[in-house]
Motif scaffolding. Structure first.
Motif, mmCIF file in Angstrom:
data_model
loop_
_atom_site.group_PDB
_atom_site.id
_atom_site.type_symbol
_atom_site.label_atom_id
_atom_site.label_comp_id
_atom_site.label_asym_id
_atom_site.label_seq_id
_atom_site.Cartn_x
_atom_site.Cartn_y
_atom_site.Cartn_z
ATOM 1 N N GLY A 125 -9.329 11.208 -25.346
ATOM 2 C CA GLY A 125 -9.504 10.719 -23.984
ATOM 3 C C GLY A 125 -9.019 11.689 -22.924
ATOM 4 N N MET A 126 -8.306 12.707 -23.381
ATOM 5 C CA MET A 126 -7.587 13.550 -22.409
ATOM 6 C C MET A 126 -8.498 14.310 -21.474
ATOM 7 N N GLU A 127 -9.588 14.868 -22.011
ATOM 8 C CA GLU A 127 -10.432 15.718 -21.176
ATOM 9 C C GLU A 127 -11.012 14.963 -20.003
ATOM 10 N N SER A 128 -11.580 13.791 -20.270
ATOM 11 C CA SER A 128 -12.239 13.081 -19.175
ATOM 12 C C SER A 128 -11.235 12.596 -18.157
ATOM 13 N N THR A 129 -10.096 12.105 -18.613
ATOM 14 C CA THR A 129 -9.135 11.590 -17.628
ATOM 15 C C THR A 129 -8.557 12.717 -16.797
ATOM 16 N N SER A 130 -8.346 13.870 -17.395
ATOM 17 C CA SER A 130 -7.751 14.927 -16.570
ATOM 18 C C SER A 130 -8.751 15.399 -15.541
ATOM 19 N N ALA A 131 -10.043 15.308 -15.859
ATOM 20 C CA ALA A 131 -11.057 15.698 -14.876
ATOM 21 C C ALA A 131 -11.011 14.729 -13.708
ATOM 22 N N GLU A 132 -10.822 13.460 -14.007
ATOM 23 C CA GLU A 132 -10.785 12.481 -12.938
ATOM 24 C C GLU A 132 -9.520 12.582 -12.129
ATOM 25 N N MET A 133 -8.460 13.007 -12.739
ATOM 26 C CA MET A 133 -7.206 13.165 -12.026
ATOM 27 C C MET A 133 -7.357 14.172 -10.898
ATOM 28 N N ASP A 134 -8.273 15.130 -11.077
ATOM 29 C CA ASP A 134 -8.474 16.125 -10.034
ATOM 30 C C ASP A 134 -8.889 15.468 -8.743
ATOM 31 N N LEU A 135 -9.707 14.413 -8.820
ATOM 32 C CA LEU A 135 -10.197 13.779 -7.615
ATOM 33 C C LEU A 135 -9.049 13.185 -6.833
ATOM 34 N N ASP A 136 -7.993 12.805 -7.563
ATOM 35 C CA ASP A 136 -6.851 12.187 -6.914
ATOM 36 C C ASP A 136 -5.936 13.190 -6.255
ATOM 37 N N ARG A 137 -6.046 14.416 -6.659
ATOM 38 C CA ARG A 137 -4.984 15.337 -6.290
ATOM 39 C C ARG A 137 -5.358 16.157 -5.072
ATOM 40 N N PRO A 138 -4.613 16.049 -3.963
ATOM 41 C CA PRO A 138 -4.937 16.852 -2.778
ATOM 42 C C PRO A 138 -4.321 18.232 -2.888
ATOM 43 N N ASN A 139 -5.165 19.264 -2.771
ATOM 44 C CA ASN A 139 -4.654 20.626 -2.615
ATOM 45 C C ASN A 139 -3.321 20.913 -3.287
ATOM 46 N N LEU A 140 -3.241 20.591 -4.548
ATOM 47 C CA LEU A 140 -1.996 20.834 -5.268
ATOM 48 C C LEU A 140 -1.650 22.304 -5.238
ATOM 49 N N GLU A 141 -2.691 23.131 -5.143
ATOM 50 C CA GLU A 141 -2.484 24.578 -5.155
ATOM 51 C C GLU A 141 -1.590 25.000 -4.007
ATOM 52 N N GLU A 142 -1.557 24.205 -2.929
ATOM 53 C CA GLU A 142 -0.684 24.565 -1.819
ATOM 54 C C GLU A 142 0.769 24.475 -2.215
ATOM 55 N N PRO A 152 4.903 16.929 -5.504
ATOM 56 C CA PRO A 152 3.445 16.919 -5.483
ATOM 57 C C PRO A 152 2.807 16.694 -6.842
ATOM 58 N N TRP A 153 3.462 15.966 -7.717
ATOM 59 C CA TRP A 153 2.917 15.801 -9.062
ATOM 60 C C TRP A 153 2.320 14.431 -9.238
ATOM 61 N N ASP A 154 1.312 14.366 -10.094
ATOM 62 C CA ASP A 154 0.689 13.103 -10.452
ATOM 63 C C ASP A 154 1.535 12.463 -11.552
ATOM 64 N N GLY A 155 1.895 11.195 -11.374
ATOM 65 C CA GLY A 155 2.739 10.519 -12.356
ATOM 66 C C GLY A 155 2.145 10.496 -13.750
ATOM 67 N N TYR A 156 0.819 10.537 -13.840
ATOM 68 C CA TYR A 156 0.175 10.476 -15.153
ATOM 69 C C TYR A 156 0.437 11.721 -15.986
ATOM 70 N N LEU A 157 0.980 12.775 -15.371
ATOM 71 C CA LEU A 157 1.320 13.976 -16.140
ATOM 72 C C LEU A 157 2.386 13.672 -17.190
ATOM 73 N N LYS A 158 2.973 12.473 -17.071
ATOM 74 C CA LYS A 158 3.914 12.034 -18.102
ATOM 75 C C LYS A 158 3.169 11.824 -19.405
ATOM 76 N N TYR A 159 1.889 11.436 -19.287
ATOM 77 C CA TYR A 159 1.124 11.076 -20.476
ATOM 78 C C TYR A 159 0.039 12.095 -20.796
ATOM 79 N N PHE A 160 -0.393 12.844 -19.785
ATOM 80 C CA PHE A 160 -1.492 13.784 -19.992
ATOM 81 C C PHE A 160 -1.079 15.181 -19.556
#
Lengths: 175, 372
Positions: free
Chosen positions: B3-20, B340-348
């Motif tokens: 399941g990891m690949e698809s969910t991490s792709a979707e996580m991108d939509l949630d994440r604003p300009n993390l690169e900053e 600036p981290w997504d909480g789901y990084l605990k699991y993915f």
């Protein structure tokens, strides 16, 4: 594990300090021990690749896989020795030694054109073609006076890096 | 994990300009492009330093660190005092609290079961009674930890087109808020007795289930959220946009789902006072039962709850910017630091796009300097 600094004796700390050539103070070693235990979630005595990858800041690093090969299975003493290259107390010479070790994946004391190409691949990913990478590397090799089939030894690295400043330091937070 | 690949792709939509936020200086440091030399290419020290920095300390792990309190019982007169305290807490307070809880459950079920069965026809009355019973049960829970909760701000009102968001420290957040107002929640399905309670009692106040590991789940959940918010009779919806429990000193990024429902977002800030107990629930370290037992054998749970002013999506603001603005309000009110981290990084694992961004910067710099 909680407050595990009580698990380290003064003797242990001194041993670790010896092993890393006094790159870290005793306080810093204590902090690093807490950090090590925090990363070593299953208390196996070493931090597994998986446990390192659970640190997002590490996982997004292009050289993460390369470093994992060096970090995998290290016990605390070796972990501190690994990090000692990033202490402000280590010499320029020691830092370049570390960089050499990263390149020299087969640990034979020689860094070949292909070894460097490997790292370049990690750093540039799909944004440079294999051709471009070879072209760049051949160009800078020639400019520095090396043939593409020559391999670099440590003294070559020292010569190439010269005396220019190397900014390679991390701060160990002391809680 | 499949399941990891698809969910991490979707996580991108949630994440604003993390690169900053991530250090993304070009490998070669300086701004103006110079000629490329062998030394520049071999010098991987910036990348190595970033990696070493992350190994030594990183802002993500800090969010989930439970700071064990300093032991204060270390001398000849404090130690007996502490022992007395332990005896009182475990021997007197704990049994009393357990009895209170038991008493509460008995009253609850004595009211809930009849209401649930007998009033099947009269929906409105049944829901009103069940709501009050749930609020009462939560009060019993709070009493069982000697909870001292101070509520600030206007009490939430029962009306549609609003959703409540709060920072998340433990599942007890829900209980503490629920004792004031019967909220509907959106929760991850849990196993065991918690799951049982979720299925029976929480259904009555209105619950939406989700499954973190299912990527398709997101659309279904988004639809359910929207439907709930429109319904006039539904209890106000409470969402924890962090998606995971954080240690009440930091906040991780808010998921934008709650901010694109086209309704008012009412922020709630919760801050626990660690003076008697650390209320952070590290779900990887303890089960909820153990967590509750720890709370019940401590002196008290002290916290502040602030109901903040309802916020609306401003013209020209994206859902993610809205989420960040609300997170800012909550973090400021409760004295929390933002990461600036997504909480789901605990699991993915983080998305490979972040690594690719760094690679792109490096590659472009090298190619540019080669041109010269």
């Amino acid at each position: 594990m909680g407050n595990s600094s009580s698990m380290l004796t003064q003797y242990d700390i001194e041993e670790v300090q010896e092993h890393c050539n006094h790159a870290f103070s005793q306080q810093e070693i204590l902090s690093l021990y807490n950090r090590f235990c925090q990363l070593d979630k299953n208390s196996g005595g070493f931090v597994s690749a998986d446990e390192f990858m659970s640190v997002p800041e590490f996982a997004v690093n292009p050289l993460a896989q390369r470093l994992l090969r060096m970090l995998d299975g290290l016990n605390f003493k070796e972990f501190v020795a690994f990090l000692s290259a990033f202490s402000p107390r280590t010499t320029h010479h020691q830092k370049i030694e570390f960089i050499f070790k990263v390149y020299d994946s087969d640990c034979n004391g020689k860094v070949t054109f292909d070894d460097i190409l490997c790292i370049l691949r990690d750093l540039s990913g799909s944004f440079m073609s294999e051709q471009q990478r070879q072209k760049v590397l051949t160009h800078v090799f020639q400019e520095a006076g090396y043939k593409p089939d020559s391999s670099l030894v440590f003294s070559d690295f020292m010569k190439i890096f010269g005396n220019s400043e190397l900014k390679m330091e991390v701060e160990v937070p002391i809680d | 994990m499949a399941g990891m690949e698809s969910t991490s792709a979707e996580m991108d939509l949630d994440r604003p300009n993390l690169e900053e936020y991530l250090p993304s200086d070009s490998i070669h440091g300086s701004g103006s492009p110079k000629n490329l030399h062998l030394r520049d290419l071999l010098d991987i020290s910036p990348t190595l330093t970033e990696a070493a920095g992350a190994i030594v300390d990183d802002s993500f792990t800090r969010c989930f660190k439970s700071n064990s309190p300093e032991p204060w019982n270390w001398n000849i007169y404090l130690f007996p005092l502490w022992c007395t305290g332990v005896v009182v807490r475990y021997g007197i307070l704990f049994p009393l609290r357990l009895l209170t809880l038991l008493f509460g459950w008995i009253i609850f079920w004595a009211g809930f079961i009849p209401a649930h069965i007998l009033l099947k026809g009269q929906e409105k009355l049944r829901r009103k009674i069940e709501r009050k019973l749930v609020e009462m049960m939560c009060s019993f829970f709070v009493a069982s930890w000697t909870g001292v909760v101070k509520y600030h701000g206007p009490r939430p009102s029962m009306r549609p087109h609003q959703v409540f968001v709060a920072n998340h420290t433990s599942m007890i957040d829900f209980i503490i808020l629920e004792q004031m107002t019967a909220f509907a929640v959106i929760m991850q399905k849990h196993p065991g007795w918690v799951g049982f309670i979720q299925k029976t009692i929480l259904e009555s106040v209105g619950c939406i289930w989700f499954n973190r590991t299912e990527s398709k789940d997101r659309e279904v959940v988004a639809r359910k959220l929207r439907e709930h918010v429109q319904g006039v009779d539904n209890n106000p919806l409470l969402i924890f946009p962090e998606g995971t429990c954080v240690n009440n000193q930091y906040t991780v990024m808010f998921k934008k789902g709650s901010f694109e429902l086209g309704c008012a977002v009412c922020p709630i800030a919760i801050k626990y006072n660690k003076i008697f107990v650390d209320a952070f629930w590290n779900s990887k370290k303890q089960s909820f039962t153990n967590h509750l037992l720890r709370l019940m054998t401590s002196w008290a749970v002290v916290c502040d709850v602030w109901y903040l002013e309802p916020q609306y999506l401003q013209p020209g603001e994206t859902a993610i910017e809205f989420a960040e603005r609300v997170r800012d309000m909550i973090a400021t009110r409760a004295g929390l630091k933002k990461v600036p981290w997504d909480g789901y990084l605990k699991y993915f694992r983080p998305s490979p796009k972040l690594t690719e961004k760094k690679q792109q910067i490096f590659a472009e710099d090298v190619l540019r300097r080669l041109e010269k």
